[in-house]
Design a protein around this motif. Structure first.
Motif, mmCIF file in Angstrom:
data_model
loop_
_atom_site.group_PDB
_atom_site.id
_atom_site.type_symbol
_atom_site.label_atom_id
_atom_site.label_comp_id
_atom_site.label_asym_id
_atom_site.label_seq_id
_atom_site.Cartn_x
_atom_site.Cartn_y
_atom_site.Cartn_z
ATOM 1 N N CYS A 22 -49.119 -27.146 6.411
ATOM 2 C CA CYS A 22 -47.974 -26.227 6.524
ATOM 3 C C CYS A 22 -48.271 -24.904 5.798
ATOM 4 O O CYS A 22 -48.029 -23.820 6.330
ATOM 5 C CB CYS A 22 -46.772 -26.879 5.835
ATOM 6 N N ALA A 23 -48.807 -25.025 4.569
ATOM 7 C CA ALA A 23 -49.121 -23.844 3.751
ATOM 8 C C ALA A 23 -50.208 -23.002 4.412
ATOM 9 O O ALA A 23 -50.153 -21.773 4.399
ATOM 10 C CB ALA A 23 -49.553 -24.276 2.351
ATOM 11 N N LEU A 24 -51.195 -23.677 5.021
ATOM 12 C CA LEU A 24 -52.298 -22.963 5.668
ATOM 13 C C LEU A 24 -51.844 -22.278 6.959
ATOM 14 O O LEU A 24 -52.276 -21.172 7.269
ATOM 15 C CB LEU A 24 -53.447 -23.927 5.992
ATOM 16 N N ALA A 25 -50.968 -22.965 7.696
ATOM 17 C CA ALA A 25 -50.520 -22.433 8.988
ATOM 18 C C ALA A 25 -49.655 -21.186 8.811
ATOM 19 O O ALA A 25 -49.824 -20.202 9.530
ATOM 20 C CB ALA A 25 -49.746 -23.500 9.752
ATOM 21 N N GLU A 26 -48.732 -21.242 7.850
ATOM 22 C CA GLU A 26 -47.827 -20.096 7.650
ATOM 23 C C GLU A 26 -47.634 -19.786 6.164
ATOM 24 O O GLU A 26 -46.570 -20.039 5.606
ATOM 25 C CB GLU A 26 -46.465 -20.403 8.288
ATOM 26 N N PRO A 27 -48.681 -19.255 5.542
ATOM 27 C CA PRO A 27 -48.580 -19.008 4.092
ATOM 28 C C PRO A 27 -47.427 -18.089 3.693
ATOM 29 O O PRO A 27 -46.759 -18.337 2.705
ATOM 30 C CB PRO A 27 -49.934 -18.393 3.729
ATOM 31 N N LYS A 28 -47.164 -17.042 4.496
ATOM 32 C CA LYS A 28 -46.091 -16.093 4.135
ATOM 33 C C LYS A 28 -44.729 -16.786 4.200
ATOM 34 O O LYS A 28 -43.870 -16.563 3.354
ATOM 35 C CB LYS A 28 -46.118 -14.867 5.054
ATOM 36 N N ALA A 67 -49.296 -18.340 -6.948
ATOM 37 C CA ALA A 67 -50.738 -18.259 -6.707
ATOM 38 C C ALA A 67 -51.012 -17.969 -5.233
ATOM 39 O O ALA A 67 -51.865 -17.153 -4.888
ATOM 40 C CB ALA A 67 -51.407 -19.567 -7.125
ATOM 41 N N LEU A 68 -50.255 -18.636 -4.359
ATOM 42 C CA LEU A 68 -50.437 -18.451 -2.917
ATOM 43 C C LEU A 68 -50.088 -17.012 -2.524
ATOM 44 O O LEU A 68 -50.831 -16.361 -1.781
ATOM 45 C CB LEU A 68 -49.549 -19.439 -2.156
ATOM 46 N N SER A 69 -48.978 -16.500 -3.060
ATOM 47 C CA SER A 69 -48.550 -15.135 -2.697
ATOM 48 C C SER A 69 -49.573 -14.105 -3.152
ATOM 49 O O SER A 69 -49.841 -13.137 -2.451
ATOM 50 C CB SER A 69 -47.188 -14.823 -3.304
ATOM 51 N N ALA A 70 -50.148 -14.321 -4.339
ATOM 52 C CA ALA A 70 -51.146 -13.365 -4.845
ATOM 53 C C ALA A 70 -52.392 -13.387 -3.965
ATOM 54 O O ALA A 70 -53.025 -12.366 -3.739
ATOM 55 C CB ALA A 70 -51.504 -13.707 -6.278
ATOM 56 N N SER A 71 -52.727 -14.567 -3.432
ATOM 57 C CA SER A 71 -53.965 -14.663 -2.650
ATOM 58 C C SER A 71 -53.805 -14.114 -1.232
ATOM 59 O O SER A 71 -54.779 -13.772 -0.587
ATOM 60 C CB SER A 71 -54.453 -16.109 -2.599
#
Length: 284
Positions: A22-28, A67-71
């Motif tokens: 899920c995180a990989l498919a739609e990180p935003k 962390a995800l948002s920064a990347s």
């Protein structure tokens, strides 16, 4: 970080893997989604979402999202800019304002250049007089700057009226430094004052957006980049960035001036204490 997540998918449980996908498919989307929405989309339980974050060595969902948002940042800014809505609860307002502010402050690490900060400190160290100009929100920041800098025993003043800025700029000299604070960097009156200051040989430090007309005129640009997609409180975030830059300059200058600065600050404190003691003595 996205490649890191995909590498670790193999070692996760089947349920946790669904969260990772899920995180990989739609990180935003993931960055903004509530735990219940993520669980729903991944078709797992809410505790599984938390377990997934912990399996990747994060304390919980908020830390993982940061962390995800920064990347997945674009233009060097962490992508956590969340719109405020009229039906937001106070808890959502708090989360969004603090989240957006944190993202903007972290983004400033990328937009501020060390060479420009060094350049600004060198100018301020040799200045006979420092003037701070800002209008509106930025005028408050200019006053804050003057409040910090006059304690170093330097002649400083802050002006937030454009007519006074024009007149003051006309009497600046090559020994003086003008610090201009402007979010848009495109106010005609401010640009006029800067042009006059430059004609008189004064050096100009601008705290503004890199692509602004003000940045073109300045000798040194300290970049403020706040995401502009919410007119409702972009000025709030940019003001905090401006204040942070003023703090960096004040601390940098204090370190450069070393002993002299410490003595001036000490002297200031002593005179306040003496004044209070005198008042107390007279009143008793």
């Amino acid at each position: 970080m996205l490649s890191n997540i995909s590498e670790k998918l193999e070692s996760l449980s089947a349920a946790e893997r669904k969260v990772g996908e899920c995180a990989l498919a739609e990180p935003k989307w993931f960055v903004h989604a509530a735990v219940a929405e993520i669980a729903d989309r991944a078709q797992v339980s809410q505790p599984t979402v938390i377990r997934f974050c912990r399996s990747l060595n994060y304390k919980g969902l908020p830390e993982f999202k940061l962390a995800l948002s920064a990347s997945i940042s674009h233009s060097g800014l962490p992508y956590v800019h969340e719109e405020l809505n009229t039906d937001d609860s106070m808890s959502e307002v708090m989360e969004k304002v603090l989240g957006n502010t944190a993202a903007a402050l972290l983004g400033a690490r990328r937009s501020l250049k060390e060479s420009e900060l060094e350049n600004a400190i060198a100018m301020l160290t040799h200045a006979r007089r420092i003037e701070f100009y800002g209008v509106g929100n930025s005028g408050i920041v200019a006053q804050d700057a003057q409040h910090k800098f006059f304690r170093f025993g330097i002649s400083t003043v802050a002006y937030s009226d454009t007519h006074i800025q024009l007149m003051a700029a006309a009497v600046l000299s090559p020994q003086d430094v003008l610090v201009v604070i402007s979010n848009s960097g495109s106010s005609i009156e401010v640009l006029d004052a800067v042009s006059i200051a430059k004609e008189n040989g004064a050096q100009v430090i601008a705290i503004t957006r890199t692509d602004s007309p003000l940045a073109q005129l300045a000798d040194c640009v300290l970049a403020v980049t706040a995401q502009e997609d919410s007119t409702r409180y972009t000025p709030m975030v940019s003001r905090l960035l401006q204040l942070a830059i003023i703090d960096i300059l004040a601390i940098g200058l204090a370190l450069r001036l070393g002993e002299t600065a410490s003595l001036q600050l000490e002297k200031g404190k002593r005179s306040v204490i003496r004044h209070r003691m005198d008042e107390h003595h007279h009143s008793s």
